[in-house]
Design a protein around this motif. Sequence first.
Motif, PDB file in Angstrom:
ATOM      1  N   ASN A   1       0.832  -1.211   0.000  1.00  0.00           N
ATOM      2  CA  ASN A   1       0.000   0.000   0.000  1.00  0.00           C
ATOM      3  C   ASN A   1       0.862   1.254   0.000  1.00  0.00           C
ATOM      4  N   THR A   2       1.925   1.245   0.778  1.00  0.00           N
ATOM      5  CA  THR A   2       2.836   2.386   0.828  1.00  0.00           C
ATOM      6  C   THR A   2       3.480   2.626  -0.531  1.00  0.00           C
ATOM      7  N   ALA A   3       3.878   1.545  -1.194  1.00  0.00           N
ATOM      8  CA  ALA A   3       4.484   1.670  -2.519  1.00  0.00           C
ATOM      9  C   ALA A   3       3.483   2.219  -3.532  1.00  0.00           C
ATOM     10  N   VAL A   4       2.237   1.761  -3.445  1.00  0.00           N
ATOM     11  CA  VAL A   4       1.187   2.240  -4.360  1.00  0.00           C
ATOM     12  C   VAL A   4       0.939   3.729  -4.132  1.00  0.00           C
ATOM     13  N   ILE A   5       0.844   4.149  -2.890  1.00  0.00           N
ATOM     14  CA  ILE A   5       0.617   5.570  -2.580  1.00  0.00           C
ATOM     15  C   ILE A   5       1.761   6.417  -3.116  1.00  0.00           C
ATOM     16  N   ARG A   6       2.984   5.957  -2.941  1.00  0.00           N
ATOM     17  CA  ARG A   6       4.146   6.699  -3.426  1.00  0.00           C
ATOM     18  C   ARG A   6       4.090   6.862  -4.954  1.00  0.00           C
ATOM     19  N   MET A   7       3.764   5.784  -5.663  1.00  0.00           N
ATOM     20  CA  MET A   7       3.695   5.843  -7.126  1.00  0.00           C
ATOM     21  C   MET A   7       2.539   6.722  -7.609  1.00  0.00           C
ATOM     22  N   LEU A   8       1.374   6.572  -6.976  1.00  0.00           N
ATOM     23  CA  LEU A   8       0.217   7.381  -7.383  1.00  0.00           C
ATOM     24  C   LEU A   8       0.475   8.866  -7.147  1.00  0.00           C
ATOM     25  N   ALA A   9       1.042   9.195  -5.993  1.00  0.00           N
ATOM     26  CA  ALA A   9       1.314  10.598  -5.676  1.00  0.00           C
ATOM     27  C   ALA A   9       2.248  11.214  -6.712  1.00  0.00           C
ATOM     28  N   LYS A  10       3.259  10.473  -7.110  1.00  0.00           N
ATOM     29  CA  LYS A  10       4.207  10.974  -8.107  1.00  0.00           C
ATOM     30  C   LYS A  10       3.502  11.215  -9.446  1.00  0.00           C
ATOM     31  N   SER A  11       2.691  10.255  -9.894  1.00  0.00           N
ATOM     32  CA  SER A  11       1.997  10.388 -11.181  1.00  0.00           C
ATOM     33  C   SER A  11       0.910  11.468 -11.152  1.00  0.00           C
ATOM     34  N   LEU A  12       0.277  11.634  -9.992  1.00  0.00           N
ATOM     35  CA  LEU A  12      -0.775  12.648  -9.865  1.00  0.00           C
ATOM     36  C   LEU A  12      -0.198  14.047  -9.668  1.00  0.00           C
ATOM     37  N   GLY A  13       1.041  14.117  -9.190  1.00  0.00           N
ATOM     38  CA  GLY A  13       1.655  15.409  -8.907  1.00  0.00           C
ATOM     39  C   GLY A  13       1.156  16.027  -7.618  1.00  0.00           C
ATOM     40  N   VAL A  14       0.818  15.162  -6.645  1.00  0.00           N
ATOM     41  CA  VAL A  14       0.344  15.640  -5.340  1.00  0.00           C
ATOM     42  C   VAL A  14       1.214  15.020  -4.252  1.00  0.00           C
ATOM     43  N   PRO A  15       1.260  15.643  -3.070  1.00  0.00           N
ATOM     44  CA  PRO A  15       2.005  15.035  -1.955  1.00  0.00           C
ATOM     45  C   PRO A  15       1.335  13.737  -1.501  1.00  0.00           C
ATOM     46  N   LYS A  16       2.123  12.805  -0.989  1.00  0.00           N
ATOM     47  CA  LYS A  16       1.586  11.529  -0.507  1.00  0.00           C
ATOM     48  C   LYS A  16       0.534  11.739   0.574  1.00  0.00           C
ATOM     49  N   SER A  17       0.691  12.789   1.360  1.00  0.00           N
ATOM     50  CA  SER A  17      -0.229  13.040   2.463  1.00  0.00           C
ATOM     51  C   SER A  17      -1.643  13.375   1.986  1.00  0.00           C
ATOM     52  N   ARG A  18      -1.804  13.727   0.711  1.00  0.00           N
ATOM     53  CA  ARG A  18      -3.140  14.047   0.183  1.00  0.00           C
ATOM     54  C   ARG A  18      -3.896  12.825  -0.310  1.00  0.00           C
ATOM     55  N   LEU A  19      -3.261  11.663  -0.329  1.00  0.00           N
ATOM     56  CA  LEU A  19      -3.939  10.434  -0.748  1.00  0.00           C
ATOM     57  C   LEU A  19      -4.361   9.635   0.477  1.00  0.00           C
ATOM     58  N   THR A  20      -5.643   9.285   0.525  1.00  0.00           N
ATOM     59  CA  THR A  20      -6.172   8.509   1.633  1.00  0.00           C
ATOM     60  C   THR A  20      -6.791   7.233   1.092  1.00  0.00           C
ATOM     61  N   LEU A  21      -6.389   6.104   1.652  1.00  0.00           N
ATOM     62  CA  LEU A  21      -6.977   4.817   1.284  1.00  0.00           C
ATOM     63  C   LEU A  21      -8.297   4.693   2.030  1.00  0.00           C
ATOM     64  N   ILE A  22      -9.406   4.679   1.295  1.00  0.00           N
ATOM     65  CA  ILE A  22     -10.708   4.638   1.977  1.00  0.00           C
ATOM     66  C   ILE A  22     -11.360   3.257   1.927  1.00  0.00           C
ATOM     67  N   ARG A  23     -10.888   2.381   1.019  1.00  0.00           N
ATOM     68  CA  ARG A  23     -11.461   1.042   0.948  1.00  0.00           C
ATOM     69  C   ARG A  23     -10.451   0.085   0.318  1.00  0.00           C
ATOM     70  N   GLY A  24     -10.379  -1.129   0.862  1.00  0.00           N
ATOM     71  CA  GLY A  24      -9.545  -2.168   0.255  1.00  0.00           C
ATOM     72  C   GLY A  24      -8.147  -2.292   0.820  1.00  0.00           C
ATOM     73  N   GLU A  25      -7.982  -2.021   2.092  1.00  0.00           N
ATOM     74  CA  GLU A  25      -6.644  -2.051   2.682  1.00  0.00           C
ATOM     75  C   GLU A  25      -5.943  -3.395   2.504  1.00  0.00           C
ATOM     76  N   THR A  26      -6.701  -4.493   2.597  1.00  0.00           N
ATOM     77  CA  THR A  26      -6.074  -5.807   2.471  1.00  0.00           C
ATOM     78  C   THR A  26      -6.427  -6.518   1.168  1.00  0.00           C
ATOM     79  N   GLY A  27      -7.216  -5.890   0.320  1.00  0.00           N
ATOM     80  CA  GLY A  27      -7.610  -6.516  -0.943  1.00  0.00           C
ATOM     81  C   GLY A  27      -6.840  -5.947  -2.122  1.00  0.00           C
ATOM     82  N   ARG A  28      -7.064  -6.530  -3.290  1.00  0.00           N
ATOM     83  CA  ARG A  28      -6.400  -6.043  -4.503  1.00  0.00           C
ATOM     84  C   ARG A  28      -7.101  -4.826  -5.084  1.00  0.00           C
TER      85      ARG A  28
END
Length: 85
Positions: free
Chosen positions: A50-77
């Motif tokens: 999850n941490t790796a996904v947040i890091r990659m998404l933040a980079k591609s979106l051009g936003v800080p990692k702190s602005r991304l919140t996982l709201i559903r699917g913490e343990t799922g795909r």
Amino acid sequence: MSDPDLSDLAVPGATLAVRVTPRAARNAIQREGDTLRVTVTTVPENGKANTAVIRMLAKSLGVPKSRLTLIRGETGRDKVFRIEG
């Protein structure tokens, strides 16, 4: 292969549907309609993938990692992230 530019999706309050594949051969993001496919080389234990996904998404979106919140699917795909304002 560089990560795609997803800055058009970086709208405060927007949600992103993401399909994650851990333990992949390489890190990558693919856009498929309304869904993003993210492959990470990280193992899915203790939130490392999850941490790796947040890091990659933040980079591609051009936003800080702190602005991304996982709201559903913490343990799922299938995960849903919200972009905070």
